[in-house]
Scaffold this motif. Structure first.
Motif, PDB file in Angstrom:
ATOM      1  N   THR A  15     -38.995  21.724 -42.005  1.00  0.00           N
ATOM      2  CA  THR A  15     -39.091  22.098 -43.415  1.00  0.00           C
ATOM      3  C   THR A  15     -40.506  22.587 -43.709  1.00  0.00           C
ATOM      4  N   THR A  16     -40.602  23.803 -44.235  1.00  0.00           N
ATOM      5  CA  THR A  16     -41.899  24.374 -44.593  1.00  0.00           C
ATOM      6  C   THR A  16     -42.053  24.548 -46.102  1.00  0.00           C
ATOM      7  N   ARG A  17     -40.939  24.478 -46.808  1.00  0.00           N
ATOM      8  CA  ARG A  17     -40.983  24.651 -48.264  1.00  0.00           C
ATOM      9  C   ARG A  17     -40.001  23.659 -48.882  1.00  0.00           C
ATOM     10  N   LEU A  18     -40.502  22.803 -49.789  1.00  0.00           N
ATOM     11  CA  LEU A  18     -39.672  21.765 -50.406  1.00  0.00           C
ATOM     12  C   LEU A  18     -39.876  21.788 -51.917  1.00  0.00           C
ATOM     13  N   ASP A  19     -38.776  21.944 -52.638  1.00  0.00           N
ATOM     14  CA  ASP A  19     -38.816  21.959 -54.102  1.00  0.00           C
ATOM     15  C   ASP A  19     -38.089  20.724 -54.623  1.00  0.00           C
ATOM     16  N   MET A  20     -38.859  19.777 -55.160  1.00  0.00           N
ATOM     17  CA  MET A  20     -38.313  18.527 -55.723  1.00  0.00           C
ATOM     18  C   MET A  20     -38.504  18.472 -57.235  1.00  0.00           C
ATOM     19  N   SER A  21     -38.684  19.592 -57.882  1.00  0.00           N
ATOM     20  CA  SER A  21     -38.964  19.603 -59.322  1.00  0.00           C
ATOM     21  C   SER A  21     -37.741  19.191 -60.130  1.00  0.00           C
ATOM     22  N   HIS A  22     -38.005  18.752 -61.364  1.00  0.00           N
ATOM     23  CA  HIS A  22     -36.957  18.379 -62.314  1.00  0.00           C
ATOM     24  C   HIS A  22     -36.073  17.259 -61.777  1.00  0.00           C
ATOM     25  N   ASN A  23     -36.730  16.194 -61.298  1.00  0.00           N
ATOM     26  CA  ASN A  23     -36.021  14.985 -60.887  1.00  0.00           C
ATOM     27  C   ASN A  23     -36.614  13.784 -61.618  1.00  0.00           C
ATOM     28  N   SER A  24     -36.432  12.576 -61.057  1.00  0.00           N
ATOM     29  CA  SER A  24     -36.898  11.355 -61.742  1.00  0.00           C
ATOM     30  C   SER A  24     -37.804  10.533 -60.845  1.00  0.00           C
ATOM     31  N   ILE A  25     -38.579  11.179 -59.986  1.00  0.00           N
ATOM     32  CA  ILE A  25     -39.508  10.489 -59.088  1.00  0.00           C
ATOM     33  C   ILE A  25     -40.673   9.965 -59.904  1.00  0.00           C
ATOM     34  N   SER A  26     -41.051   8.686 -59.687  1.00  0.00           N
ATOM     35  CA  SER A  26     -42.106   8.063 -60.490  1.00  0.00           C
ATOM     36  C   SER A  26     -43.343   7.688 -59.681  1.00  0.00           C
ATOM     37  N   LEU A  27     -43.212   7.617 -58.353  1.00  0.00           N
ATOM     38  CA  LEU A  27     -44.342   7.145 -57.553  1.00  0.00           C
ATOM     39  C   LEU A  27     -44.329   7.839 -56.207  1.00  0.00           C
ATOM     40  N   LEU A  28     -45.527   8.276 -55.755  1.00  0.00           N
ATOM     41  CA  LEU A  28     -45.666   8.833 -54.414  1.00  0.00           C
ATOM     42  C   LEU A  28     -46.358   7.785 -53.547  1.00  0.00           C
TER      43      LEU A  28
ATOM     44  N   LYS B 279     -47.356   5.680 -49.945  1.00  0.00           N
ATOM     45  CA  LYS B 279     -48.040   6.076 -48.719  1.00  0.00           C
ATOM     46  C   LYS B 279     -47.050   6.683 -47.739  1.00  0.00           C
ATOM     47  N   ARG B 280     -47.410   7.841 -47.217  1.00  0.00           N
ATOM     48  CA  ARG B 280     -46.597   8.570 -46.254  1.00  0.00           C
ATOM     49  C   ARG B 280     -45.158   8.738 -46.746  1.00  0.00           C
ATOM     50  N   PHE B 281     -45.018   9.180 -47.992  1.00  0.00           N
ATOM     51  CA  PHE B 281     -43.672   9.358 -48.542  1.00  0.00           C
ATOM     52  C   PHE B 281     -42.954  10.548 -47.918  1.00  0.00           C
ATOM     53  N   LEU B 282     -43.685  11.400 -47.222  1.00  0.00           N
ATOM     54  CA  LEU B 282     -43.089  12.538 -46.536  1.00  0.00           C
ATOM     55  C   LEU B 282     -43.550  12.551 -45.082  1.00  0.00           C
ATOM     56  N   HIS B 283     -42.613  12.887 -44.167  1.00  0.00           N
ATOM     57  CA  HIS B 283     -42.949  13.010 -42.752  1.00  0.00           C
ATOM     58  C   HIS B 283     -42.601  14.431 -42.311  1.00  0.00           C
ATOM     59  N   LEU B 284     -43.315  15.395 -42.896  1.00  0.00           N
ATOM     60  CA  LEU B 284     -43.040  16.801 -42.632  1.00  0.00           C
ATOM     61  C   LEU B 284     -44.339  17.492 -42.227  1.00  0.00           C
ATOM     62  N   PRO B 285     -44.686  17.442 -40.973  1.00  0.00           N
ATOM     63  CA  PRO B 285     -45.985  17.986 -40.539  1.00  0.00           C
ATOM     64  C   PRO B 285     -46.109  19.498 -40.699  1.00  0.00           C
ATOM     65  N   ASN B 286     -44.990  20.212 -40.833  1.00  0.00           N
ATOM     66  CA  ASN B 286     -45.049  21.671 -40.967  1.00  0.00           C
ATOM     67  C   ASN B 286     -44.960  22.146 -42.411  1.00  0.00           C
ATOM     68  N   LEU B 287     -44.923  21.222 -43.372  1.00  0.00           N
ATOM     69  CA  LEU B 287     -44.730  21.579 -44.775  1.00  0.00           C
ATOM     70  C   LEU B 287     -45.921  22.382 -45.308  1.00  0.00           C
ATOM     71  N   LYS B 288     -45.609  23.529 -45.934  1.00  0.00           N
ATOM     72  CA  LYS B 288     -46.641  24.399 -46.504  1.00  0.00           C
ATOM     73  C   LYS B 288     -46.625  24.387 -48.036  1.00  0.00           C
ATOM     74  N   TYR B 289     -45.445  24.183 -48.596  1.00  0.00           N
ATOM     75  CA  TYR B 289     -45.265  24.309 -50.055  1.00  0.00           C
ATOM     76  C   TYR B 289     -44.506  23.090 -50.555  1.00  0.00           C
ATOM     77  N   LEU B 290     -45.051  22.406 -51.574  1.00  0.00           N
ATOM     78  CA  LEU B 290     -44.395  21.234 -52.153  1.00  0.00           C
ATOM     79  C   LEU B 290     -44.471  21.299 -53.672  1.00  0.00           C
ATOM     80  N   ASP B 291     -43.300  21.276 -54.325  1.00  0.00           N
ATOM     81  CA  ASP B 291     -43.224  21.316 -55.791  1.00  0.00           C
ATOM     82  C   ASP B 291     -42.616  20.018 -56.290  1.00  0.00           C
ATOM     83  N   LEU B 292     -43.439  19.204 -56.959  1.00  0.00           N
ATOM     84  CA  LEU B 292     -42.996  17.934 -57.558  1.00  0.00           C
ATOM     85  C   LEU B 292     -43.175  17.964 -59.070  1.00  0.00           C
ATOM     86  N   SER B 293     -43.187  19.140 -59.656  1.00  0.00           N
ATOM     87  CA  SER B 293     -43.387  19.254 -61.106  1.00  0.00           C
ATOM     88  C   SER B 293     -42.162  18.753 -61.863  1.00  0.00           C
ATOM     89  N   PHE B 294     -42.388  18.399 -63.116  1.00  0.00           N
ATOM     90  CA  PHE B 294     -41.331  17.958 -64.026  1.00  0.00           C
ATOM     91  C   PHE B 294     -40.571  16.740 -63.465  1.00  0.00           C
TER      92      PHE B 294
END
Length: 836
Positions: free
Chosen positions: A64-77, A79-94
């Motif tokens: 995964t190089t691009r992950l869009d998690m916007s418009h959800n109900s995530i409240s806390l990030l 430690k090491r909440f993601l294990h994606l060493p190739n990730l370039k783009y992350l959207d956690l807005s809204f």
């Protein structure tokens, strides 16, 4: 067999099988997220938007190089909440994120873009631990805005100072915002963005950006939408590399405050400064005058600023002093684009004669807010022309391409000479109070676009357009082309424009054009909207290159078969677009073919859901008629053939009866026929009841408004007469001669509104002769004359005087100041005859 088994049990084979099974489970664990190729980063794009997730799904694809998690109900990030060493783009807005745990991004070291805006992250060290961004050494874009609602606070600098490669930072502000020394370590930062709806920055002090003085090279500072009220003069001095400054939409920032702040940019090379739509909190035309006048002391702050584009659009400016434009001004030597459009502008007039001191100027726009609403511009022309300048010479910079000056009331110029205008291709002089378009304009031989809308072109000469041989776009909207010979002069002037592609003569109250109007011109776009055309007013065969025709807001009810055929041919060749919006179309039985054509033609029409009137006057829309075509067609045709059948049957019966009667009573019938054709001893006297109208009013087109409004109101509404008025009681597009005959023959009296324009009208003699002819069978007094001020008694046609008694001749000059009494006296003549 054993050998084949050993191959199947090879460790590498088992590993591949395990990976396939793992990926299969991963796809199922994304809880409905959509996976697709990420072509930009050569990996996988996982779209988990709007899934009501409270945490990031586990077992996402490792590539995964691009992950869009916007418009959800995530409240806390965590430690090491993601294990994606190739990730370039992350959207956690809204989401609903309130805290970032240290080490949250430990497994996303290659992240380049991170969007955490529109959460609940407060700008403090408990929300942003000191080392939370330490792993993100590749991060270039970070958006954290719309998180912290507080007006006061400070930035967690130790967290941000780790972002060595950050180029784009969009972050919340406080009323008093200070950037501490930690920001000086953001050595790659290029864009600092505060321009969003929840920006709270109100004051910018001289030391606000001091931390960016040496190691940080910010190129873009975006402050639009911030509620700025105060900017100290040296506030921007520490932004040594700034190229783009945006202060637009700061509704509380005054023009004088904004321009004074430019002092901090002295000595810098700026690409653009945009100060648009400021000072909008006060909806006023007058008041706070000193804040709207950029006098000599204020504009002096621009003198040493080298800027290419300077905009102050819609800022309620009244005055911009031209003193900053001189040989010693760095501003004047660097500026390329100036846009002061949309202001309440009425000074400094010297700026026009000093633009030559800006050698690199490419575009100048001084159009003000009155340019399209200035109803009085053309009414003031007579006053302005009284003090007009006989000649005008204007030197412009050699690089000037575009010049727009509107709403200025320039007056009349006999001759205009433009110097150094070889690059000038665009000129807009809309609503500029210009008159006397009979002058010679030299120096604009390369002009391709000319807009003179809103000026008085009634006296334009046919050779005026010859001054612009390269013109391809001509805009003459609302220019009095309906007066005098202006239209014919413009039509002749088009012959001087062999490259003309676009012509706009909208809003000119036009009713007719000569058939060969556009013959020879390679027109691709013709705009005739807001006129009074009842059909396409020119021969479409003369415009073989036409691709757009605007006939919106006219009086067109339907198109003829010839017009539809010609339009289809143009659509095949040129992909033609046709605008008929604003016309009340006809969708009766006689125009069903036109409605069908609207939906089947290749012409791009904008009338497929337009209002249309049926034969009974009911208003519907073209879509309804098209959907119910078969039903409506049967109603139309059924009624017609039923009528034909009844008529034929009746004719047969009547012929049979007639033959029988003729055979039995031949002599009696001959006697009746002779009496019908006037061979009788007595003559029937006509009476008022034999006519449906009290009076037919004969008038000139120039007197249309006076007759149809003032006179009609007095005679019909106040005195109860029934009038025949040609512009109201005849069908548009009908035969004029037949309409005149029908109107006179159906009226008890004929009232002549004799003005000079009526006597010069081509239909004057026809109407007079018909009225005289009809009076031969009428009682005395059936013709009434009303002489307008510009008509002498010697101008009255003798044929009228032969049939009109003196008491039925009224001179409007004798009723000066009391025209209502005049028309009441005229009414008495009609009523008196009615009683006889």
């Amino acid at each position: 067999m054993l050998k084949h088994c050993r191959n199947m049990c090879d460790p590498w084979v088992l590993m591949m099988v395990f990976v396939l099974i793992h990926e299969s489970f991963s796809a199922e664990s994304t809880i409905g997220c959509i996976q697709s190729p990420d072509l930009l980063h050569h990996g996988t794009f996982v779209d988990c938007r709007n899934r009501n997730l409270e945490s990031v799904p586990e077992n996402l694809p490792r590539n995964t190089t691009r992950l869009d998690m916007s418009h959800n109900s995530i409240s806390l990030l965590v430690k090491r909440f993601l294990h994606l060493p190739n990730l370039k783009y992350l959207d956690l807005s809204f989401n609903k994120i309130i805290r970032l745990d240290e080490g949250a991004f430990q497994e996303t070291a290659d992240l380049q873009e991170l969007y955490l805006n529109d959460n609940q992250l407060r700008l403090d060290s408990s929300t942003y631990p000191d080392d939370v961004f330490q792993p993100l050494q590749e991060l270039q874009i970070l958006h954290l805005h719309n998180n912290d609602p507080r007006d006061k606070g400070s930035y967690p600098e130790k967290a941000f100072e780790k972002l060595k490669r950050l180029q784009d930072l969009k972050i919340d502000t406080f009323t008093y915002t200070t950037f501490g020394p930690g920001f000086s370590k953001l050595t790659s930062l290029k864009r600092l963005l505060f321009g969003f709806s929840q920006c709270k920055l109100s004051f910018i002090y001289n030391d606000t950006f001091q931390s960016f003085q040496y190691s940080v090279q910010i190129e873009t500072l975006d402050l639009h939408l911030c509620p700025l009220t105060r900017i100290q003069p040296d506030a921007f001095r520490y932004l040594g590399s700034v190229k783009n400054l945006i202060l637009s939409n700061a509704i509380t920032l005054t023009p004088t405050e904004a321009v004074s702040a430019m002092y901090g940019l002295r000595g810098k090379n700026i690409t653009s400064i945009k100060i648009n739509h400021i000072f909008q909190l006060f909806n006023l035309k007058i008041g706070l005058m000193n804040q709207r006048i950029l006098g000599k002391d204020i504009v002096a702050n621009l003198k040493d600023v080298c800027v290419e584009r300077f905009e102050m659009i819609n800022c309620k400016l009244l005055w911009f002093d031209s003193s900053v434009i001189n040989d010693q001004s760095i501003f004047a030597s660097c500026i390329k684009f100036i846009d002061f459009s949309g202001n309440d502008w009425f000074g400094d007039p010297k700026i026009l004669f000093e633009i030559s001191l800006m050698p690199n100027l490419v575009s100048l726009n001084l159009s003000d807010t009155y340019s399209k609403t200035q109803e009085s511009t053309k009414q003031k022309i007579v006053e302005v022309c009284g003090i007009s300048i006989p000649t005008l010479g204007l030197t412009v910079p050699e690089r000037l391409v575009s010049l727009a000056i509107s709403g200025k009331n320039f007056g009349c110029f006999a001759n205009i000479t433009m110097y150094n205008a070889t690059s000038l291709t665009y000129v807009s002089l809309t609503y500029a109070g210009l008159d006397g378009f009979i002058s010679t304009v030299s120096g604009l031989t390369n002009l391709t676009y000319l807009d003179i809308s809103g000026n008085n072109c009634a006296g334009i000469s046919s050779s005026f357009l010859a001054n612009f041989p390269m013109l391809n776009t001509l805009i003459m909207s609302d220019t009095n082309l309906d007066l005098g010979e202006a239209l014919s002069k413009v039509q002749h002037g088009l012959s001087y424009l062999p490259n003309l592609h676009t012509l706009d003569v909208s809003s000119n109250n036009l009713r007719l054009l000569s058939v060969p109007t556009f013959q020879g011109a390679p027109l691709k776009s013709i705009i005739l909207s807001n006129n009074r055309f009842s059909a396409i007013p020119f021969d479409l065969s003369t415009t073989p290159h036409l691709g757009y025709l605007d006939l919106s807001s006219n009086s067109i009810a339907a198109l003829s078969l010839t017009e539809m055929k010609q339009l289809d041919e143009l659509a095949t060749k040129n992909n033609l677009s046709l605008d008929l919006n604003g016309n009340l179309l006809s969708c009766g039985c006689k125009t069903l073919d036109f409605i069908v054509w609207l939906f089947k033609t290749n012409v791009k029409t904008r009338a497929r859901d337009s209002a249309c009137a049926k034969d009974d006057g009911a208003v519907t829309n073209t879509s309804y008629i098209h959907e119910h075509y078969d039903e409506i067609w049967k109603q139309c045709v059924g009624g017609f053939w039923l009528s034909i059948s009844v008529v034929c049957y009746a004719v047969i019966v009547l012929v049979t009866i007639a033959l029988f009667v003729i055979h039995r009573r031949r002599t009696l019938l001959i006697n009746i026929v002779l009496r019908m054709f006037g061979f009788k001893t007595t003559k029937k006297v006509l009476k008022r009841k034999d006519f449906p109208n009290d009076a037919y009013i004969a008038y000139s087109e120039n007197d249309y408004r006076y007759i149809c409004h003032t006179v009609r109101n007095i005679l019909e509404n106040q005195n109860g007469l029934k009038l025949f008025i040609k512009d109201r009681d005849t069908v548009p597009g009908g035969q004029i001669a037949e309409d005149i005959i029908d109107g006179i023959d159906s009226s008890w009296n004929v009232i002549f509104a004799l003005s000079q324009s009526f006597l010069e009208d081509q239909w004057c003699h026809f109407i007079v002769n018909r009225a005289v002819y009809s009076s031969s069978r009428m009682p005395a007094g059936s013709i009434v004359l009303v002489l307008f001020e510009d008509v002498r008694r010697g101008d009255i046609p003798p044929t009228l005087l032969n049939v009109v008694e003196e008491r039925y001749i009224f001179d409007i000059e004798k009723y000066r100041g009391d025209e209502e009494r005049l028309w009441k006296d005229v009414c008495q003549c009609v009523v008196m005859d009615k009683d006889n």
